[in-house]
Design a protein around this motif. Structure first.
Motif, PDB file in Angstrom:
ATOM      1  N   UNK A 519       5.732  11.677  29.758  1.00 46.05           N
ATOM      2  CA  UNK A 519       6.629  11.097  28.765  1.00 46.05           C
ATOM      3  C   UNK A 519       7.941  10.624  29.432  1.00 46.05           C
ATOM      4  N   UNK A 520       8.407  11.426  30.353  1.00 46.68           N
ATOM      5  CA  UNK A 520       9.643  11.039  31.062  1.00 46.68           C
ATOM      6  C   UNK A 520       9.425   9.751  31.850  1.00 46.68           C
ATOM      7  N   UNK A 521       8.271   9.633  32.542  1.00 47.18           N
ATOM      8  CA  UNK A 521       7.971   8.412  33.298  1.00 47.18           C
ATOM      9  C   UNK A 521       7.984   7.195  32.393  1.00 47.18           C
ATOM     10  N   UNK A 522       7.335   7.352  31.224  1.00 48.73           N
ATOM     11  CA  UNK A 522       7.243   6.198  30.339  1.00 48.73           C
ATOM     12  C   UNK A 522       8.608   5.801  29.790  1.00 48.73           C
ATOM     13  N   UNK A 523       9.403   6.805  29.448  1.00 43.91           N
ATOM     14  CA  UNK A 523      10.736   6.503  28.931  1.00 43.91           C
ATOM     15  C   UNK A 523      11.595   5.783  29.998  1.00 43.91           C
ATOM     16  N   UNK A 524      11.513   6.237  31.217  1.00 44.36           N
ATOM     17  CA  UNK A 524      12.301   5.592  32.284  1.00 44.36           C
ATOM     18  C   UNK A 524      11.832   4.157  32.537  1.00 44.36           C
ATOM     19  N   UNK A 525      10.511   3.945  32.519  1.00 46.99           N
ATOM     20  CA  UNK A 525       9.985   2.592  32.718  1.00 46.99           C
ATOM     21  C   UNK A 525      10.412   1.688  31.566  1.00 46.99           C
ATOM     22  N   UNK A 526      10.380   2.230  30.329  1.00 48.84           N
ATOM     23  CA  UNK A 526      10.823   1.426  29.184  1.00 48.84           C
ATOM     24  C   UNK A 526      12.300   1.065  29.303  1.00 48.84           C
ATOM     25  N   UNK A 527      13.113   1.995  29.771  1.00 47.41           N
ATOM     26  CA  UNK A 527      14.548   1.706  29.951  1.00 47.41           C
ATOM     27  C   UNK A 527      14.759   0.638  31.010  1.00 47.41           C
ATOM     28  N   UNK A 528      13.972   0.676  32.089  1.00 48.58           N
ATOM     29  CA  UNK A 528      14.129  -0.334  33.148  1.00 48.58           C
ATOM     30  C   UNK A 528      13.699  -1.703  32.662  1.00 48.58           C
ATOM     31  N   UNK A 529      12.559  -1.759  31.900  1.00 45.74           N
ATOM     32  CA  UNK A 529      12.084  -3.054  31.426  1.00 45.74           C
ATOM     33  C   UNK A 529      13.055  -3.702  30.459  1.00 45.74           C
ATOM     34  N   UNK A 530      13.765  -2.902  29.695  1.00 49.26           N
ATOM     35  CA  UNK A 530      14.719  -3.464  28.732  1.00 49.26           C
ATOM     36  C   UNK A 530      16.068  -3.814  29.361  1.00 49.26           C
ATOM     37  N   UNK A 531      16.202  -3.597  30.663  1.00 51.91           N
ATOM     38  CA  UNK A 531      17.476  -3.901  31.345  1.00 51.91           C
ATOM     39  C   UNK A 531      17.482  -5.357  31.787  1.00 51.91           C
ATOM     40  N   UNK A 532      18.531  -6.161  31.422  1.00 52.09           N
ATOM     41  CA  UNK A 532      18.609  -7.557  31.878  1.00 52.09           C
ATOM     42  C   UNK A 532      18.718  -7.625  33.396  1.00 52.09           C
ATOM     43  N   UNK A 533      17.926  -8.549  33.992  1.00 58.10           N
ATOM     44  CA  UNK A 533      17.967  -8.724  35.431  1.00 58.10           C
ATOM     45  C   UNK A 533      16.841  -8.033  36.151  1.00 58.10           C
ATOM     46  N   UNK A 534      16.155  -7.088  35.505  1.00 57.67           N
ATOM     47  CA  UNK A 534      15.039  -6.382  36.143  1.00 57.67           C
ATOM     48  C   UNK A 534      13.800  -7.262  36.028  1.00 57.67           C
ATOM     49  N   UNK A 535      13.071  -7.418  37.149  1.00 62.98           N
ATOM     50  CA  UNK A 535      11.888  -8.256  37.190  1.00 62.98           C
ATOM     51  C   UNK A 535      10.695  -7.518  36.577  1.00 62.98           C
ATOM     52  N   UNK A 536       9.916  -8.225  35.751  1.00 60.89           N
ATOM     53  CA  UNK A 536       8.724  -7.569  35.183  1.00 60.89           C
ATOM     54  C   UNK A 536       7.649  -7.333  36.232  1.00 60.89           C
ATOM     55  N   UNK A 537       7.644  -8.166  37.257  1.00 62.55           N
ATOM     56  CA  UNK A 537       6.681  -8.020  38.354  1.00 62.55           C
ATOM     57  C   UNK A 537       7.427  -8.141  39.684  1.00 62.55           C
TER      58      UNK A 537
END
Length: 618
Positions: A519-537
């Protein structure tokens, strides 16, 4: 008695004949005359004795015959003596001519080696002495003659004499009144290849003309004219001074009027370079300088003119005038002689100039990537061009140096050595920075605009010079770092990784062991994806870096391409991590929290906590 008279007549004729007879002939004639007279006295007889008279006549005829014989003998002796005298004279003339010829040949051989002593008065060479006279050398003869001629010519007395010649056996004197100006000897004539009398007449004419010219030049009338001319030059110079000052005062008033009415400020890109007040001051200053120059030029011509009026100061006038002309002549001569060297310098300059332009064109093409060279990066183009340009200019200076005016003088060379010594002693650090700048350029650790970290300094590179590199931090602080310091430190280039691979940002959080790690991994990944400037790939990923006593540590990693927004992306990521964990009702256990509750309040913000009567609680 008749015979006696006849004898006397014959003897008198002998003495009256124009001849160079010796004293012996004269002595014989005198003896014969005395004998006849004595005989006449002793042989006197009475007049009435006829026989006595006949005897007397006979004796007289005999005596007359004897006298005729003696006269003939005397004539023969005279002829013999005359021949002897002619022979002696001929031998003397021959000997004298041979002696003169030998002397002439000796003088001809010496003439090429002996310059002679000129008799010079007022820069006018009258004649030249080669031989000495008695114990007086040629130099003293010339000096004495000069002094005497000048003294006679400058004498203001009204009494005047003429130049005359006085001939003696060994010399001819050229005289003025009772004063001997100079003497002409036979040796002087031999030196001049002429006769003494002819040379003396020639010198007489020369000396007479010079004395007349000196008297004319130094006469009372001439002195009066010179004084009048002196006063006239002073008066003219005075009025020229007055006129010059009047004209420049008028020009000054005109400048003041222009400053108040016509002049406008001179601006360069909104910078007031010269206002009207400064322009007026400059024009007034130039007006004063020009006035002083005009006055000085007037003095430069009037002062030598004043000195040139009088013969006593004429040499000083020429010397003063030479002080004016010599620098001008020297400058003009130097300029004319320097024209070929200037032409060579111009040719060298334009050759190097167009070579640099060609290299600059190639560098611009490489920098714009229109021209590609394998192994040569575009960002090397301008630094390489700068290095080549510097070397070409240095080569140009080395080629031009020998053609510079005064380059071969000791002073110029000494200054060059001194400057080189100062540069070599004081530029060790500077040279080190330049070398470090070149190495950094070709190592390519960063380029302009890159976000780098140098030791404890992080920021964007805004300037690269041969000496220093300047960095602007995120707080807009400009940090200047010497290139030698960069060479000795480690540099982190964020922008290079972001452009090529994607820069990985990371942040660590600690969550309690009571929360499932998936759950912690998923929450951290979701926070990173919602950050402007972070590449999806490539996708963000989580690393568990530590398992502490009270909590595990989770590190979120995400790829970004814009390293310039590194600080802002980190801030947005941290905000999103807090949001997603608070929304999930999970406490971030940093700082340390124990999982067991001892009555402390929950760290989740109240707006994220569910109320007892909320639908979600049910």
């Amino acid at each position: 008695m008749k015979h006696l008279v006849l004898c006397i007549a014959v003897i008198s004729a002998i003495f009256l004949v124009p001849t160079r007879g010796t004293s012996q002939i004269r002595e014989k004639a005198e003896g014969l005359l005395n004998a006849v007279i004595t005989d006449n006295k002793t042989n006197e007889i009475p007049a009435d004795s006829t026989s006595a008279i006949e005897d007397k006549v006979r004796l007289d005829s005999i005596r007359l015959q004897e006298l005729e014989l003696q006269v003939q003998e005397m004539k023969l002796n005279e002829i013999v003596l005359r021949n002897e005298l002619n022979d002696a004279l001929h031998r003397h003339i021959t000997t004298d001519s041979l002696k003169k010829e030998e002397q002439r040949r000796s003088i001809d051989s010496l003439r090429t080696l002996t310059p002679g002593v000129p008799l010079v008065i007022d820069d006018d060479t009258l004649l030249t002495f080669y031989a000495k006279r008695g114990g007086v050398s040629a130099h003293d003869r010339a000096e004495n003659a000069v002094n005497l001629i000048q003294k006679i010519g400058k004498d203001l007395s009204l009494k005047t004499d003429s130049v005359s010649l006085f001939h003696s056996e060994y010399q001819t004197d050229i005289m003025y009144g009772e004063k001997v100006i100079l003497s002409v000897t036979d040796q002087d004539a031999v030196w001049q290849n002429t006769e003494r009398e002819e040379l003396a007449k020639k010198y007489q004419t020369i000396v007479n003309d010079k004395i007349l010219s000196l008297k004319k030049e130094h006469g009372i009338l001439q002195v009066t004219k010179r004084v009048a001319l002196f006063i006239l030059v002073l008066v003219v110079q005075y009025f020229l001074f007055k006129l010059t000052n009047y004209l420049f005062r008028k020009l000054r008033r005109r400048i003041i009027w222009l400053k108040q009415n016509k002049l406008k400020s001179i601006t360069i890109r909104e910078y007031e370079f010269l206002n009207t007040h400064r322009q007026g001051r400059i024009l007034i200053f130039l007006n004063n300088i020009l006035r002083y120059i005009v006055l000085l030029i007037q003095l430069m011509f009037s002062v030598p003119m004043l000195f040139a009026i009088f013969p006593q100061t004429e040499n000083l006038a020429m010397k003063l005038f030479s002080y004016i002309l010599e620098p001008v002549k020297m400058v003009l001569k130097s300029v004319i002689e320097y024209i070929p060297n200037l032409f060579i310098i111009v040719v060298i300059y334009y050759c190097v100039k167009y070579i640099i332009k060609g290299i600059q064109y190639i560098a611009n093409e490489i920098e714009s990537e229109k021209l590609k060279i394998t192994g040569f990066y575009p960002d090397w183009a301008q630094p390489s061009f700068n290095i080549i340009r510097f070397l070409l200019y240095a080569f140009m200076i080395a080629m031009i140096y020998p053609y510079l005016p005064g380059s071969d003088s000791g002073v110029f060379q000494g200054i060059s050595v001194f400057v080189g010594l100062i540069v070599s002693l004081g530029s060790s650090t500077v040279i080190g920075n330049i070398i470090a700048g070149l190495v950094i350029t070709y190592m390519r650790p960063f380029k302009l605009g890159d976000r780098i970290k140098l030791n404890e300094t992080t920021g964007n590179v805004i300037e690269k010079t041969p000496f220093v590199t300047r960095i602007r931090t995120p707080k807009n602080e400009v940090v200047t770092i010497p290139n030698s310091f960069i060479m000795s430190s480690h540099t982190v280039n964020y922008s290079a990784s972001a452009r090529q691979f994607g820069l990985i940002i990371h942040s660590t959080v600690s969550i309690g062991y009571d929360v499932p790690w998936r759950q912690v991994h998923q929450l951290l990944i979701d926070a990173a994806r919602s950050t402007p400037g972070v590449q999806p790939h490539p996708k963000p990923f989580v690393l568990e870096t530590e398992l502490q006593d009270y909590y595990p540590c989770y590190q979120i990693n995400a790829y970004i391409k814009d390293a310039d927004r590194l600080s802002q992306i980190y801030s947005d990521l941290h905000q999103n991590i807090q949001d997603v964990f608070n929304e999930a009702g999970i406490e971030i256990m940093s700082p340390h929290y124990y999982a067991e509750r001892d009555g402390s309040a929950v760290t989740i913000p109240p707006e994220y906590q569910q109320k007892p009567d909320s639908p979600d609680k049910k």
